[in-house]
Design a protein around this motif. Structure first.
Motif, PDB file in Angstrom:
ATOM      1  N   ARG A  63       0.830  -1.213   0.000  1.00 16.21           N
ATOM      2  CA  ARG A  63       0.000   0.000   0.000  1.00 16.21           C
ATOM      3  C   ARG A  63       0.858   1.253   0.000  1.00 16.21           C
ATOM      4  O   ARG A  63       0.414   2.313  -0.405  1.00 16.21           O
ATOM      5  CB  ARG A  63      -0.897   0.031   1.238  1.00 16.21           C
ATOM      6  N   TYR A  72      -1.456  -0.041  -6.391  1.00 14.69           N
ATOM      7  CA  TYR A  72      -2.465   0.881  -6.917  1.00 14.69           C
ATOM      8  C   TYR A  72      -2.473   1.088  -8.432  1.00 14.69           C
ATOM      9  O   TYR A  72      -3.553   1.158  -9.031  1.00 14.69           O
ATOM     10  CB  TYR A  72      -2.395   2.215  -6.166  1.00 14.69           C
ATOM     11  N   GLU A  79     -15.523  -3.898  -9.366  1.00 18.20           N
ATOM     12  CA  GLU A  79     -16.638  -3.415 -10.192  1.00 18.20           C
ATOM     13  C   GLU A  79     -16.259  -3.444 -11.668  1.00 18.20           C
ATOM     14  O   GLU A  79     -17.048  -3.857 -12.522  1.00 18.20           O
ATOM     15  CB  GLU A  79     -17.014  -1.979  -9.807  1.00 18.20           C
ATOM     16  N   LEU A 100     -17.796  -2.736  -1.346  1.00 20.74           N
ATOM     17  CA  LEU A 100     -17.192  -1.444  -0.985  1.00 20.74           C
ATOM     18  C   LEU A 100     -17.677  -0.394  -1.974  1.00 20.74           C
ATOM     19  O   LEU A 100     -17.750  -0.671  -3.189  1.00 20.74           O
ATOM     20  CB  LEU A 100     -15.663  -1.567  -1.028  1.00 20.74           C
ATOM     21  N   PHE A 101     -17.995   0.782  -1.481  1.00 20.42           N
ATOM     22  CA  PHE A 101     -18.534   1.836  -2.353  1.00 20.42           C
ATOM     23  C   PHE A 101     -17.556   2.109  -3.510  1.00 20.42           C
ATOM     24  O   PHE A 101     -16.349   2.213  -3.299  1.00 20.42           O
ATOM     25  CB  PHE A 101     -18.768   3.132  -1.549  1.00 20.42           C
ATOM     26  N   CYS A 103     -15.101   3.537  -6.350  1.00 21.51           N
ATOM     27  CA  CYS A 103     -14.220   4.694  -6.533  1.00 21.51           C
ATOM     28  C   CYS A 103     -14.691   5.480  -7.764  1.00 21.51           C
ATOM     29  O   CYS A 103     -15.570   5.026  -8.508  1.00 21.51           O
ATOM     30  CB  CYS A 103     -12.776   4.226  -6.713  1.00 21.51           C
ATOM     31  N   TYR A 125     -14.168   4.453   2.613  1.00 19.79           N
ATOM     32  CA  TYR A 125     -13.388   5.558   2.040  1.00 19.79           C
ATOM     33  C   TYR A 125     -14.277   6.755   1.696  1.00 19.79           C
ATOM     34  O   TYR A 125     -13.984   7.535   0.797  1.00 19.79           O
ATOM     35  CB  TYR A 125     -12.596   5.077   0.822  1.00 19.79           C
TER      36      TYR A 125
HETATM   37  N1  LIG Z   1     -14.634   0.176  -4.788  1.00 22.69           N
HETATM   38  C1  LIG Z   1     -13.418  -0.414  -4.755  1.00 22.69           C
HETATM   39  C2  LIG Z   1     -12.384   0.153  -4.038  1.00 22.69           C
HETATM   40  C3  LIG Z   1     -11.175  -0.492  -3.998  1.00 22.69           C
HETATM   41  N2  LIG Z   1     -11.015  -1.653  -4.657  1.00 22.69           N
HETATM   42  C4  LIG Z   1      -9.761  -2.389  -4.515  1.00 22.69           C
HETATM   43  C5  LIG Z   1      -8.500  -1.806  -4.967  1.00 22.69           C
HETATM   44  C6  LIG Z   1      -7.491  -2.394  -4.016  1.00 22.69           C
HETATM   45  O1  LIG Z   1      -7.175  -3.732  -4.392  1.00 22.69           O
HETATM   46  C7  LIG Z   1      -8.265  -2.428  -2.720  1.00 22.69           C
HETATM   47  C8  LIG Z   1      -8.109  -1.163  -1.905  1.00 22.69           C
HETATM   48  O2  LIG Z   1      -6.906  -1.240  -1.208  1.00 22.69           O
HETATM   49  P1  LIG Z   1      -6.623  -0.427   0.138  1.00 22.69           P
HETATM   50  O3  LIG Z   1      -6.288   0.973  -0.280  1.00 22.69           O
HETATM   51  O4  LIG Z   1      -7.857  -0.486   0.997  1.00 22.69           O
HETATM   52  O5  LIG Z   1      -5.475  -1.155   0.749  1.00 22.69           O
HETATM   53  O6  LIG Z   1      -9.599  -2.580  -3.109  1.00 22.69           O
HETATM   54  C9  LIG Z   1     -12.049  -2.194  -5.377  1.00 22.69           C
HETATM   55  O7  LIG Z   1     -11.921  -3.276  -5.971  1.00 22.69           O
HETATM   56  N3  LIG Z   1     -13.228  -1.545  -5.433  1.00 22.69           N
END
Ligand SMILES: Nc1ccn([C@H]2C[C@H](O)[C@@H](COP(=O)(O)O)O2)c(=O)n1
Ligand SMILES: [Zn+2]
Length: 159
Positions: A63, A72, A79, A100-101, A103, A125
């Motif tokens: 991270r 990243y 999604e 998770l909501f 991005c 987030y």
């Molecule tokens: N809506 C989302 C938000 C994040 N992700 C993924 C991207 C990374 O693999 C992980 C986030 O990592 P973090 O910053 O919490 O260590 O989740 C997603 O797939 N969909």
């Protein structure tokens, strides 16, 4: 006699989203997504992971550190994977269940694909500009957002 303790549509689709998240190799955040038609047919599923052909064992999962040494720039969000995994047909008027909501990048893909409702489990987030941008775009485009209300039903699946 018909049983009446069957799971609801919301429990079914959020359950599939949470189960899909269990495939993720990300040790910090596992995300799952399940796309469903207006008439409750499952159209696609996805979870966050490295692009096909990028070895999970060779790509970084960190991270922190130099940007290119972190996950990243590489990881494909749940999604987006679910949208891209839907090889055939349209996602017009579909719903997406996500753990998770979304991005802002996924929000754009959700809007452009014609999905009209986002049902989410967690919004950890919410204070980030990315998620604020997602909410602005969903509001402007009329994409409905709805937090999944946990029912506390426990289901044991012995694998
Ligand atoms: N809506 C989302 C938000 C994040 N992700 C993924 C991207 C990374 O693999 C992980 C986030 O990592 P973090 O910053 O919490 O260590 O989740 C997603 O797939 N969909
Ligand atoms: Zn995303």
């Amino acid at each position: 006699m018909k049983r009446n303790d069957y799971i609801s549509w919301d429990e079914y689709f959020m359950g599939i989203s949470l189960l899909s998240a269990q495939r993720s190799k990300d040790s910090h955040t596992q995300v799952g997504a399940c796309i469903v038609s207006q008439d409750n047919k499952i159209l696609s599923v996805g979870y966050n992971g490295m692009p096909t052909g990028c070895s999970d064992d060779e790509m970084p999962w960190d991270r922190n550190g130099e940007f290119l040494d972190t996950k990243y720039p590489f990881v494909c969000h749940a999604e987006l994977n679910a949208i891209l995994n839907h090889a055939a047909g349209s996602l017009q008027n579909a719903k997406i269940y996500v753990s998770l909501f979304p991005c802002n990048e996924c929000a754009k893909a959700i809007i452009q694909s014609g999905i009209k409702e986002v049902v989410y489990w967690e919004d950890k987030y919410a204070d980030t500009d990315g998620v604020k941008a997602s909410k602005k775009m969903f509001e402007l485009t009329g994409v409905k957002i709805r937090r999944y209300i946990p029912t506390n039903r426990e289901i044991t699946i012995r694998l």
